[in-house]
Design a protein around this motif. Structure first.
Motif: not given
Lengths: 95, 191
Positions: B60-61, B76-78
């Motif tokens: 993520t990131g 983008m996100q978990p």
């Protein structure tokens, strides 16, 4: 206020939305004998500490994760930030 | 009934401008598909992503490059990733991804919801620092880093795709307001 996100690093509090007391993670068992009383307590009874407080925050303008933020309500100092999922799993929830 | 011909339009009409050392242009020809990983399906997803796009799963990131369709995978996100790629058939972008990943991910075509801008040039950091709360220093936000954030009260996904180059993804419905904010910031810092 800056929240040090466990995955993304320091982020401005403006990117987050606060939900409230982290005890909301501990949702009662709806099949328990005294479920009505437990849900009453769960919904309506809150500690309101002046000082250290654990709260649920949602990173809406970020990675959309729920966080448990421990902060001091007197100084706004952020003491600890955890992913709410990790906290829930550590308490025996499946996710 | 009269014959009606519908014509596809770009979110920003193919916008491209250069202001001194900074260029700002709409990115076309790329499509964006989101992939959500089923609960407990991380291992199967990693295998599918390597097989379908030749890419490793980013944290993520972060982001990784694939060896097919010019793909870049954005963490983008978990449990959710964006796949940015050049589709063989733009009308079947989601199918291209679901064919590549099989049942290892839930996919949704996001392309029409987003406008994409690339801002690049020597003055890019100065132009962005008045809009973006993130630390965009190369040490804190190196090439390949990606995240969603807020600029000018609007949601933006920012990806560093070069030392002085950033890709900005913003919701199509507010894209012209966002473009205006970026243009003003470039003008304010150009000189």
């Amino acid at each position: 206020m800056i929240i040090d996100h466990p995955l993304l690093g320091p982020r401005d509090a403006a990117e987050f939305v606060i939900l409230g007391d982290a005890s909301l993670i501990d949702r009662p068992d709806w099949q328990a004998e005294d479920a009505a009383q437990q849900f009453h307590d769960y919904l309506h009874l809150r500690d309101n500490p002046a000082g250290e407080h654990r709260e649920l925050w949602f990173h809406e303008q970020g990675d959309r994760s729920w966080l448990v933020v421990t902060r001091n309500t007197l100084t706004h100092e952020v003491l600890k930030v955890e992913l709410a999922r990790d906290v829930a799993v550590a308490r025996g929830r499946d996710r | 009934m009269a014959d009606v011909a519908l014509e596809a339009r770009l979110p920003l009409g193919g916008y491209a401008e250069t202001f001194g050392s900074v260029s700002l242009a709409e990115v076309t020809g790329l499509t964006l598909v989101s992939a959500a990983v089923p609960n407990g399906g991380d291992a199967a997803f990693a295998v599918a992503l390597a097989g379908g796009f030749g890419a490793a799963r980013p944290a993520t990131g972060g982001s990784t490059a694939g060896d097919r369709y010019g793909a870049r995978i954005l963490g983008m996100q978990p449990d959710q990733l964006f796949i940015l790629f050049e589709p063989p058939d733009p009308d079947r972008a989601a199918e291209t991804v679901s064919d590549a990943l099989g049942p290892a991910a839930y996919v949704t075509d996001q392309s029409d919801g987003w406008a994409m801008l690339r801002i690049a040039g020597a003055g890019v950091r100065a132009a962005l620092e008045r809009l973006c709360m993130l630390d965009l220093d190369a040490a804190a936000f190196p090439e390949g880093r990606v995240t969603r954030t807020v600029m000018e009260h609007l949601s933006v996904v920012i990806l560093r795709d070069g030392p002085d180059s950033f890709l900005l993804l913003t919701p199509r419905s507010s894209a012209r307001s966002f473009l205006h904010a970026v243009e003003v910031s470039i003008a304010n810092t150009a000189g």
